[in-house]
Design a protein around this motif. Sequence first.
Motif, PDB file in Angstrom:
ATOM      1  N   LEU A   1      -1.055   7.604 -19.008  1.00 45.97           N
ATOM      2  CA  LEU A   1      -0.341   8.150 -17.851  1.00 45.97           C
ATOM      3  C   LEU A   1       1.111   8.449 -18.213  1.00 45.97           C
ATOM      4  N   ALA A   2       1.739   7.516 -18.907  1.00 43.40           N
ATOM      5  CA  ALA A   2       3.136   7.730 -19.309  1.00 43.40           C
ATOM      6  C   ALA A   2       3.254   8.977 -20.180  1.00 43.40           C
ATOM      7  N   LYS A   3       2.319   9.125 -21.093  1.00 44.07           N
ATOM      8  CA  LYS A   3       2.353  10.306 -21.966  1.00 44.07           C
ATOM      9  C   LYS A   3       2.126  11.581 -21.166  1.00 44.07           C
ATOM     10  N   SER A   4       1.245  11.517 -20.184  1.00 43.56           N
ATOM     11  CA  SER A   4       0.974  12.723 -19.388  1.00 43.56           C
ATOM     12  C   SER A   4       2.180  13.095 -18.530  1.00 43.56           C
ATOM     13  N   LEU A   5       3.000  12.097 -18.199  1.00 44.57           N
ATOM     14  CA  LEU A   5       4.214  12.359 -17.409  1.00 44.57           C
ATOM     15  C   LEU A   5       5.395  12.733 -18.311  1.00 44.57           C
ATOM     16  N   HIS A   6       5.157  12.695 -19.612  1.00 43.07           N
ATOM     17  CA  HIS A   6       6.197  13.008 -20.610  1.00 43.07           C
ATOM     18  C   HIS A   6       7.402  12.083 -20.466  1.00 43.07           C
ATOM     19  N   VAL A   7       7.115  10.810 -20.316  1.00 43.45           N
ATOM     20  CA  VAL A   7       8.184   9.821 -20.259  1.00 43.45           C
ATOM     21  C   VAL A   7       7.980   8.783 -21.363  1.00 43.45           C
ATOM     22  N   GLU A   8       9.081   8.201 -21.785  1.00 40.29           N
ATOM     23  CA  GLU A   8       8.963   7.089 -22.717  1.00 40.29           C
ATOM     24  C   GLU A   8       8.450   5.880 -21.949  1.00 40.29           C
ATOM     25  N   TYR A   9       7.937   4.918 -22.677  1.00 45.39           N
ATOM     26  CA  TYR A   9       7.420   3.738 -22.006  1.00 45.39           C
ATOM     27  C   TYR A   9       7.721   2.510 -22.840  1.00 45.39           C
TER      28      TYR A   9
ATOM     29  N   THR B   1      12.295   6.232 -18.274  1.00 43.27           N
ATOM     30  CA  THR B   1      11.404   5.364 -19.044  1.00 43.27           C
ATOM     31  C   THR B   1      10.582   4.575 -18.049  1.00 43.27           C
ATOM     32  N   VAL B   2       9.286   4.542 -18.307  1.00 44.15           N
ATOM     33  CA  VAL B   2       8.393   3.745 -17.467  1.00 44.15           C
ATOM     34  C   VAL B   2       8.205   2.405 -18.158  1.00 44.15           C
ATOM     35  N   LYS B   3       8.244   1.341 -17.396  1.00 38.51           N
ATOM     36  CA  LYS B   3       8.073   0.051 -18.042  1.00 38.51           C
ATOM     37  C   LYS B   3       7.128  -0.812 -17.223  1.00 38.51           C
ATOM     38  N   TRP B   4       6.480  -1.686 -17.940  1.00 39.32           N
ATOM     39  CA  TRP B   4       5.598  -2.614 -17.249  1.00 39.32           C
ATOM     40  C   TRP B   4       5.525  -3.921 -18.022  1.00 39.32           C
ATOM     41  N   PRO B   5       5.383  -5.030 -17.313  1.00 36.95           N
ATOM     42  CA  PRO B   5       5.143  -6.288 -18.002  1.00 36.95           C
ATOM     43  C   PRO B   5       3.672  -6.363 -18.376  1.00 36.95           C
ATOM     44  N   LEU B   6       3.368  -7.099 -19.402  1.00 37.40           N
ATOM     45  CA  LEU B   6       1.967  -7.276 -19.806  1.00 37.40           C
ATOM     46  C   LEU B   6       1.358  -8.380 -18.942  1.00 37.40           C
ATOM     47  N   LEU B   7       0.539  -7.990 -18.000  1.00 37.43           N
ATOM     48  CA  LEU B   7       0.001  -8.913 -17.000  1.00 37.43           C
ATOM     49  C   LEU B   7      -1.497  -9.067 -17.152  1.00 37.43           C
TER      50      LEU B   7
ATOM     51  N   LYS C   1       0.848  -1.193   0.000  1.00 39.31           N
ATOM     52  CA  LYS C   1       0.000   0.000   0.000  1.00 39.31           C
ATOM     53  C   LYS C   1       0.887   1.248   0.000  1.00 39.31           C
ATOM     54  N   GLY C   2       0.502   2.196  -0.825  1.00 40.18           N
ATOM     55  CA  GLY C   2       1.266   3.443  -0.871  1.00 40.18           C
ATOM     56  C   GLY C   2       2.381   3.421  -1.903  1.00 40.18           C
ATOM     57  N   SER C   3       2.628   2.289  -2.512  1.00 43.01           N
ATOM     58  CA  SER C   3       3.758   2.196  -3.445  1.00 43.01           C
ATOM     59  C   SER C   3       3.492   2.987  -4.727  1.00 43.01           C
ATOM     60  N   PHE C   4       2.237   3.081  -5.132  1.00 43.46           N
ATOM     61  CA  PHE C   4       1.928   3.801  -6.376  1.00 43.46           C
ATOM     62  C   PHE C   4       2.344   5.267  -6.274  1.00 43.46           C
ATOM     63  N   GLN C   5       1.925   5.943  -5.214  1.00 45.03           N
ATOM     64  CA  GLN C   5       2.259   7.367  -5.076  1.00 45.03           C
ATOM     65  C   GLN C   5       3.768   7.576  -4.980  1.00 45.03           C
ATOM     66  N   ARG C   6       4.430   6.660  -4.321  1.00 43.67           N
ATOM     67  CA  ARG C   6       5.878   6.821  -4.170  1.00 43.67           C
ATOM     68  C   ARG C   6       6.596   6.618  -5.504  1.00 43.67           C
ATOM     69  N   THR C   7       6.084   5.696  -6.296  1.00 47.63           N
ATOM     70  CA  THR C   7       6.686   5.486  -7.614  1.00 47.63           C
ATOM     71  C   THR C   7       6.433   6.703  -8.512  1.00 47.63           C
ATOM     72  N   LEU C   8       5.219   7.219  -8.472  1.00 50.93           N
ATOM     73  CA  LEU C   8       4.917   8.424  -9.255  1.00 50.93           C
ATOM     74  C   LEU C   8       5.799   9.586  -8.823  1.00 50.93           C
ATOM     75  N   ARG C   9       5.964   9.701  -7.515  1.00 48.84           N
ATOM     76  CA  ARG C   9       6.816  10.774  -6.976  1.00 48.84           C
ATOM     77  C   ARG C   9       8.218  10.667  -7.553  1.00 48.84           C
ATOM     78  N   ALA C  10       8.750   9.437  -7.577  1.00 51.58           N
ATOM     79  CA  ALA C  10      10.109   9.229  -8.090  1.00 51.58           C
ATOM     80  C   ALA C  10      10.223   9.685  -9.539  1.00 51.58           C
ATOM     81  N   ILE C  11       9.235   9.311 -10.331  1.00 54.65           N
ATOM     82  CA  ILE C  11       9.264   9.680 -11.753  1.00 54.65           C
ATOM     83  C   ILE C  11       9.307  11.198 -11.886  1.00 54.65           C
ATOM     84  N   LYS C  12       8.444  11.868 -11.141  1.00 56.92           N
ATOM     85  CA  LYS C  12       8.372  13.329 -11.251  1.00 56.92           C
ATOM     86  C   LYS C  12       9.650  13.991 -10.743  1.00 56.92           C
TER      87      LYS C  12
END
Lengths: 351, 90
Positions: A183-191, A164-170, A143-154
């Motif tokens: 979301l990746a586009k809104s953060l202006h990061v490659e994915y 670069t943001v990456k994710w496995p296809l799950l 819990k709370g990991s999403f906001q912390r990851t977003l914070r790191a990106i920003k």
Amino acid sequence: MGIYKIREKITQLDKNIAKKKIPFQVLLELTYRCNLRCLHCYCVDEAGRQELSLSEIERVLKELAALGCLQVTFSGGETFMREDFFDILGIARKLHYLIFIFTNGVAVDEAAAERIAGFAPLGVEVSLYGATAETHEKITRVKGSFQRTLRAIKLLKMRNVDVTVKWPLLKDTFSHYHKLIELAKSLHVEYRADPLIFPRNDRDPAPLAQRLSDDELCLAYQYLGTSVIKEEPARLSAMQKPVCGAGHDNCCVSPYGDVYPCVQFFLKFGNVRENSFHDIWYHSQAVRDYRKINTYADIPDCRACSMVADCVRCPGLADLEDGSYLGKSQESCRLTRAVIQARKQLYKGGS
Amino acid sequence: MLKGLLKRNKDIAWRTIEGTTFLVSPFTKKIYPLNEAGQVIWDSLEKETDPACLAKILCRKFQVDLETAKDDTREFCEQLLEEGLIEAVG
């Protein structure tokens, strides 16, 4: 710029690098420990084995640099679980490496982001599994990991670090795939999205429950679009198409010093605590046997396959799931079929 | 005209592979392969050095006249500066 592009460009500039098996790029897994508990994770912390110490890592990096290694990617587990991670970055910087970092971002606060930026990494890849806390934390189980990851990106982006943001296809998050791209586009990061889901390092098949179905895979490749799925694949025959470069001009070193072709390919070349990297890389019997496979023509199961040109064969999967890196990888075949099907849809106006 | 001391940008990655020195900037993402003269200059910039000194090194190494060496040094160092591969000191 992705981590593979520099290697491709330099080997184009100098063909000797590929011919002479110079270990141009290394992925150092610093630890299998992690601050998350992701459903699909393949890492297994081997209790009782000692992680490489700072001085051992320094020795390995020096040996690799002397052999021509230019790019080091730090990965885990989670890299920031190493208390000495910034010391390790300092060594890599002093040795004039191109530095790439994989992280889940959870531990990256303002101070950490500032320090990371100070090492001028080529890039940082951050794992993100959903566009909402609910989706992301369904996978990470923290819990709370999403906001912390977003914070790191920003925080990293603010400091002009290439993220670069990456994710496995799950399976559990596939229905949110397009939202992740938004979301990746809104953060202006490659994915980038990775279709490969591996068993755990101890061959536990639990993560495989997250693999997409054939139809989902085809859709996923279509989402990635024409920037990834080209209209025409390079027309290469089996004799022309090289196998995966893992173990030829790049490799992985585990937290315990084992040298493998790749992070998910457990053909052990040697251990840096027992032998020098030079001896392992150029003289071990495992390496010599492995490097007899250079093109698809060297793989009896694949040489006559009609899908060679599109094939995304992973020798690690062939070894882990099908019993031999010298044979077919059923999962790679399935992925390749999905790529071919996605191409038909993308370029023929399919839905 | 280049004045003062120059030094390598510490954040530039580089490696000599099979006799060729490749510089890679993590900022521009570009790769800069150096010819032999370029490598001599890059090696010399391990410590802070002034352009006149670099020109003399080229002179000795390649048996060229000083004016040619000065011109080559200036042109090369200006490129390195422009790409952020080296820095002026002070």
